[in-house]
Design a protein around this motif. Sequence first.
Motif, PDB file in Angstrom:
ATOM      1  N   PRO A 430       0.978  -1.257   0.203  1.00 36.99           N
ATOM      2  CA  PRO A 430      -0.331   0.148   0.292  1.00 36.99           C
ATOM      3  C   PRO A 430       1.305   1.570   0.115  1.00 36.99           C
ATOM      4  CG  PRO A 430      -0.714  -1.243   1.849  1.00 36.99           C
ATOM      5  CD  PRO A 430       0.905  -2.151   1.555  1.00 36.99           C
ATOM      6  N   ALA A 431       0.710   2.867  -0.673  1.00 41.71           N
ATOM      7  CA  ALA A 431       1.168   3.842  -0.874  1.00 41.71           C
ATOM      8  C   ALA A 431       1.111   3.939   0.820  1.00 41.71           C
ATOM      9  CB  ALA A 431       0.111   4.845  -2.016  1.00 41.71           C
ATOM     10  N   ALA A 432       2.024   5.039   0.787  1.00 37.95           N
ATOM     11  CA  ALA A 432       2.494   5.472   2.357  1.00 37.95           C
ATOM     12  C   ALA A 432       0.932   7.141   2.248  1.00 37.95           C
ATOM     13  CB  ALA A 432       3.317   6.431   2.641  1.00 37.95           C
ATOM     14  N   VAL A 433       0.722   6.750   3.571  1.00 42.49           N
ATOM     15  CA  VAL A 433      -0.669   7.707   4.499  1.00 42.49           C
ATOM     16  C   VAL A 433       0.418   9.053   5.318  1.00 42.49           C
ATOM     17  CG1 VAL A 433      -2.792   8.086   4.925  1.00 42.49           C
ATOM     18  CG2 VAL A 433      -2.281   6.414   3.875  1.00 42.49           C
ATOM     19  N   THR A 434      -0.128  10.443   4.636  1.00 42.32           N
ATOM     20  CA  THR A 434       0.184  11.643   5.547  1.00 42.32           C
ATOM     21  C   THR A 434      -0.917  12.089   5.866  1.00 42.32           C
ATOM     22  OG1 THR A 434       2.573  11.571   4.316  1.00 42.32           O
ATOM     23  CG2 THR A 434       2.187  13.962   5.526  1.00 42.32           C
ATOM     24  N   MET A 435      -0.819  12.527   7.086  1.00 44.90           N
ATOM     25  CA  MET A 435      -1.696  13.332   8.161  1.00 44.90           C
ATOM     26  C   MET A 435      -1.441  14.376   8.488  1.00 44.90           C
ATOM     27  SD  MET A 435      -3.562  11.376  10.864  1.00 44.90           S
ATOM     28  CE  MET A 435      -3.317  10.091  11.543  1.00 44.90           C
ATOM     29  N   ALA A 436      -2.006  15.315   9.700  1.00 45.00           N
ATOM     30  CA  ALA A 436      -1.337  15.984  10.874  1.00 45.00           C
ATOM     31  C   ALA A 436      -1.519  14.542  11.981  1.00 45.00           C
ATOM     32  CB  ALA A 436      -2.480  17.286  10.797  1.00 45.00           C
ATOM     33  N   LEU A 437      -0.580  15.572  12.747  1.00 47.52           N
ATOM     34  CA  LEU A 437      -0.358  14.280  13.811  1.00 47.52           C
ATOM     35  C   LEU A 437      -1.758  14.580  15.237  1.00 47.52           C
ATOM     36  CD1 LEU A 437       1.839  12.057  15.589  1.00 47.52           C
ATOM     37  CD2 LEU A 437       2.292  14.409  16.544  1.00 47.52           C
ATOM     38  N   ASP A 438      -1.960  15.924  15.449  1.00 49.07           N
ATOM     39  CA  ASP A 438      -3.047  15.951  15.911  1.00 49.07           C
ATOM     40  C   ASP A 438      -4.464  16.049  15.389  1.00 49.07           C
ATOM     41  OD1 ASP A 438      -3.501  18.152  14.599  1.00 49.07           O
ATOM     42  OD2 ASP A 438      -3.608  19.512  16.207  1.00 49.07           O
ATOM     43  N   LEU A 439      -4.317  14.878  14.252  1.00 51.70           N
ATOM     44  CA  LEU A 439      -5.964  15.198  13.291  1.00 51.70           C
ATOM     45  C   LEU A 439      -6.664  14.406  14.185  1.00 51.70           C
ATOM     46  CD1 LEU A 439      -8.074  15.436  11.137  1.00 51.70           C
ATOM     47  CD2 LEU A 439      -6.953  14.191   9.530  1.00 51.70           C
ATOM     48  N   PRO A 440      -6.816  13.209  14.930  1.00 54.11           N
ATOM     49  CA  PRO A 440      -7.866  12.055  15.458  1.00 54.11           C
ATOM     50  C   PRO A 440      -8.023  13.354  16.929  1.00 54.11           C
ATOM     51  CG  PRO A 440      -5.795  10.771  15.093  1.00 54.11           C
ATOM     52  CD  PRO A 440      -5.539  12.323  14.277  1.00 54.11           C
ATOM     53  N   ASP A 441      -7.368  13.862  17.403  1.00 52.55           N
ATOM     54  CA  ASP A 441      -7.627  14.885  18.226  1.00 52.55           C
ATOM     55  C   ASP A 441      -8.684  15.575  18.276  1.00 52.55           C
ATOM     56  OD1 ASP A 441      -5.160  13.922  18.740  1.00 52.55           O
ATOM     57  OD2 ASP A 441      -5.305  14.698  20.897  1.00 52.55           O
ATOM     58  N   ARG A 442      -8.518  16.474  17.185  1.00 48.27           N
ATOM     59  CA  ARG A 442      -9.631  17.320  16.890  1.00 48.27           C
ATOM     60  C   ARG A 442     -10.818  16.638  16.308  1.00 48.27           C
ATOM     61  NH1 ARG A 442      -7.439  19.224  11.987  1.00 48.27           N
ATOM     62  NH2 ARG A 442      -5.175  18.983  11.207  1.00 48.27           N
ATOM     63  N   VAL A 443     -10.949  14.760  16.035  1.00 45.14           N
ATOM     64  CA  VAL A 443     -11.875  14.766  14.737  1.00 45.14           C
ATOM     65  C   VAL A 443     -13.376  13.803  16.008  1.00 45.14           C
ATOM     66  CG1 VAL A 443     -12.939  12.689  13.640  1.00 45.14           C
ATOM     67  CG2 VAL A 443     -10.924  13.549  12.787  1.00 45.14           C
ATOM     68  N   ALA A 444     -12.339  13.607  16.786  1.00 41.92           N
ATOM     69  CA  ALA A 444     -12.666  13.259  18.372  1.00 41.92           C
ATOM     70  C   ALA A 444     -12.841  13.922  19.365  1.00 41.92           C
ATOM     71  CB  ALA A 444     -11.697  11.573  19.322  1.00 41.92           C
ATOM     72  N   GLY A 445     -12.719  15.119  19.298  1.00 41.59           N
ATOM     73  CA  GLY A 445     -12.637  16.154  20.001  1.00 41.59           C
ATOM     74  C   GLY A 445     -12.504  15.621  21.631  1.00 41.59           C
ATOM     75  N   VAL A 446     -11.557  15.030  21.454  1.00 41.46           N
ATOM     76  CA  VAL A 446     -10.613  14.423  22.711  1.00 41.46           C
ATOM     77  C   VAL A 446      -8.694  14.746  22.961  1.00 41.46           C
ATOM     78  CG1 VAL A 446     -10.218  12.611  24.323  1.00 41.46           C
ATOM     79  CG2 VAL A 446     -11.990  12.666  22.847  1.00 41.46           C
ATOM     80  N   ARG A 447      -8.107  15.334  23.729  1.00 43.76           N
ATOM     81  CA  ARG A 447      -7.072  15.618  24.212  1.00 43.76           C
ATOM     82  C   ARG A 447      -6.525  14.142  23.960  1.00 43.76           C
ATOM     83  NH1 ARG A 447      -3.436  19.696  23.049  1.00 43.76           N
ATOM     84  NH2 ARG A 447      -1.887  20.074  23.737  1.00 43.76           N
ATOM     85  N   TYR A 448      -5.830  13.110  23.957  1.00 45.42           N
ATOM     86  CA  TYR A 448      -4.693  12.554  23.443  1.00 45.42           C
ATOM     87  C   TYR A 448      -3.819  12.161  23.572  1.00 45.42           C
ATOM     88  CZ  TYR A 448      -8.694   9.915  21.378  1.00 45.42           C
ATOM     89  OH  TYR A 448     -10.113   9.484  21.249  1.00 45.42           O
ATOM     90  N   GLU A 449      -3.554  11.520  25.526  1.00 48.24           N
ATOM     91  CA  GLU A 449      -1.378  11.420  25.876  1.00 48.24           C
ATOM     92  C   GLU A 449      -0.585  11.703  24.458  1.00 48.24           C
ATOM     93  OE1 GLU A 449      -1.135   8.450  28.612  1.00 48.24           O
ATOM     94  OE2 GLU A 449      -2.773   8.639  29.273  1.00 48.24           O
TER      95      GLU A 449
END
Length: 849
Positions: A430-449
């Motif tokens: 599969p091809a590599a995928v790039t995203m912002a490191l804090d994207l999961p936090d912003r989508v969930a509305g949670v500040r993960y560790e």
Amino acid sequence: MRIPVSWLAQHLELPEDTTPEQLADAFVRVGLEVEDVTSLEPVTGPLVIGRVAEIEELTGFKKPIRHCRVEVGTVPASPDQGQEADEPDGNSGEDAVGRPDLREIVCGATNFREGDLVVVALPGTVLPGGFEISARRTYGRTSDGMICSAKELGLGDDHTGILVLPSGTAEPGTPAAGLLGLDDTVIELAITPDRGYCFSVRGLARELSCAFDTPFADPAKVDVREAAGEAWPTSIRDEDRAPRFVLTRLTSLDPTAPTPWWMRRRLMLAGIRSISLAVDVTNYVMLELGQPLHAFDTTALRGDLVVRRAEPGEKLRTLDGTTRDLDPDDTVICDDSGPISLAGVMGGETTEIGPNTTDVLLEAASWEPASIARTVRRHKLPSEAAKRFERSVDPALPAKALERAMTLLVRYGEATVHRGRTDLGAIRRPAAVTMALDLPDRVAGVRYERGVTARRLSQIGCHIEVSTVEGAAVVTALPPTWRPDLVQPADLVEEVLRLEGYDTIPSVLPTAPAGRGLTPGQRRQRAVSKALAHAGYVETLPFPFVSSSVWDDFGLDEDDQRRRTMSLLNPLEADRAELTTTVLPGLLDAVTRNVSRGRRDLALFHVGQVFRAKDEQPPVPPVAATGRPSDEEIGALHAALPEQPVHVAVVLAGQRELPGWWGSGRAAGWADAVEAARLVARHAEVPLRVRSAEYAPWHPGRCAELLVGDEVVGHAGELHPKVVSALGLPARTCAMELNLDALPLVERRPAPRVSAYPPVLLDLALVVDASVPAAEVTEAVRAGAGPLLEEARLFDVYEGEQLGAGKRSLAFALRLRASDRTLTVEEATEARDAAVAAAADRFGATLRG
């Protein structure tokens, strides 16, 4: 997929007190659906290993019956069992330590022979299901116990024969419960199409490793030995259908070698029947790693192998004994004789592994998922291999899976590995995928560790690189070969969120913006539905799909606009492939279904859309799925849609008022259908006029046309007897249908004006021709009486000899009132006379004397 807990635990470092229920909860936390958790039912009492010492075939019965003597241990020697020193028997040593405990057991199975090890339930044993074993007399012999099958022990569904254990498994008399693993638990999961890697112990154990944050021992970490040459000459004509194809060969396999008990047990608990060592090993590796394998009898192959698409007219007899006509879209493996395997689905009968096969060619491949799915549906041939291939299989597995299978066959079947290996194609990563490191936090509305995103993506097998781009931290993930579904940042976000737990994401309802709510049309629709329900009608939700034959049953003319329907490209039912232009067919289907189940007194209604083709209906334009459609494309899509007005309809059959001590009841009639239309109009705040009409599928003499102003908005009345007969409806079924969208919306309802002055009540009886509709006479009376008339209600209809032939009397109750004064007798009389004059002018009405 069914999997025993003991097999999963072998690849994980879990605490000893971890329960199967905790494992099931962990699967749910990471997004897998657990269908069942089944603990093997305990067996109490003396369940032991036995050796069949002697078999006597009993005759004279309708089915095979065997009287067996089974060794179930040793009877200890007692002090008085010893022999005299001078007895020349030669068995004094055996008596000194005890003698074999032989039990006579009657059995109907024939899949065992003398010397085989079996599982014996002695008297006092209680098997799963509460089945207690006792000594009993049967078929003229005494049966002192029972020889058990896998199903009777709760190990699987196979009850075609008793459970025969490999030689050397244990000595007779050994307690069997622990050896058989009857304390195990089976977890059954429903694997979704995007999680094909979970169709294996490897994939499921990895998911549990993420859920428990515990180390995971990957069973696919095997060293693939170097190859010297090819295993078998092979070519691939369509590389898109077979990205990778690997073969290896084993010779000198012992065809009589038994499958080891531990492997047979795991296969049984997973729902797979043991067949032979070679076949069992391929099934075992498939369950363990997720890579299906196929074994060919090498001596049955004719020439080189070719992977290609089937040619027109080719046939293949598959392992299930069915000869199948191949489609040019099918992928097949062929030799010089033609197709020998339906690739990724099922092998052919000509190269099947038989009881004397010693030379085996093992195949492991990657197949295009979509083509496998089409082949399965075309031939109605689902298989365990196809389940995995149509969901995508790790392309890096074929060589490793073959190495694992070869190791098992060498160890338990004393096979010799051929030095060559055929390995065609390449591993598509599969091809590599790039995203912002804090994207999961912003989508969930949670500040993960800190570090959660990188850690979770690493756990699922991604190679992670964190960098900074324009001052923002980004993560680049290279998905593993078993996760082809990870193609965009949203996929990586989903992985982080599910492994962290969806239950950790707060549920916050968005604040509704002020000034919004139901539209006027929606409020009217709800008001109409509530009014009909309060009036005793039951709402139904029929499908909006009809057959073209329904219009013939309705008696519609060939040029009737209701025949201009829209056809579905992919209908749910082939015989109902058109969108309906009226809601009556669905309601009448509901009446028929209820009547067939004994419910004859019905009052049903439905409010829903119908679909009317435009005079010039443009075709639906093709729209690419690579991005958002343009405004022009969206406009073209809207233009291609049919008109979809909202209609309301009711159907009545049987009794409208049920009989009882209060009276004899009343059958539903056309007047009830008209009254339902009036009810709808009242709650829509519009005046409704009614006049007689002829309109299919209603009875010509009992059909009312519904008008708002001069526009026809619907019809009501009794259905035509031919329609009732064609559709199998109760006699004199009545119906009403009205175009709700055709009614004008009343945005501002004026406050009612209540007069403080008393009304004047007058009765008026008019004699008219019997052919004149009462509704039209009522309209004439209202128009003639003028603004002083509050209500004109028809309360009696009379026909008799004194009126003359073809005449009838219509009696009206008039209520007259002025808003600013008390009416005088002269004013009331003048209004009444004006009403009589209007009726006389239009219909020749006369006052009844």
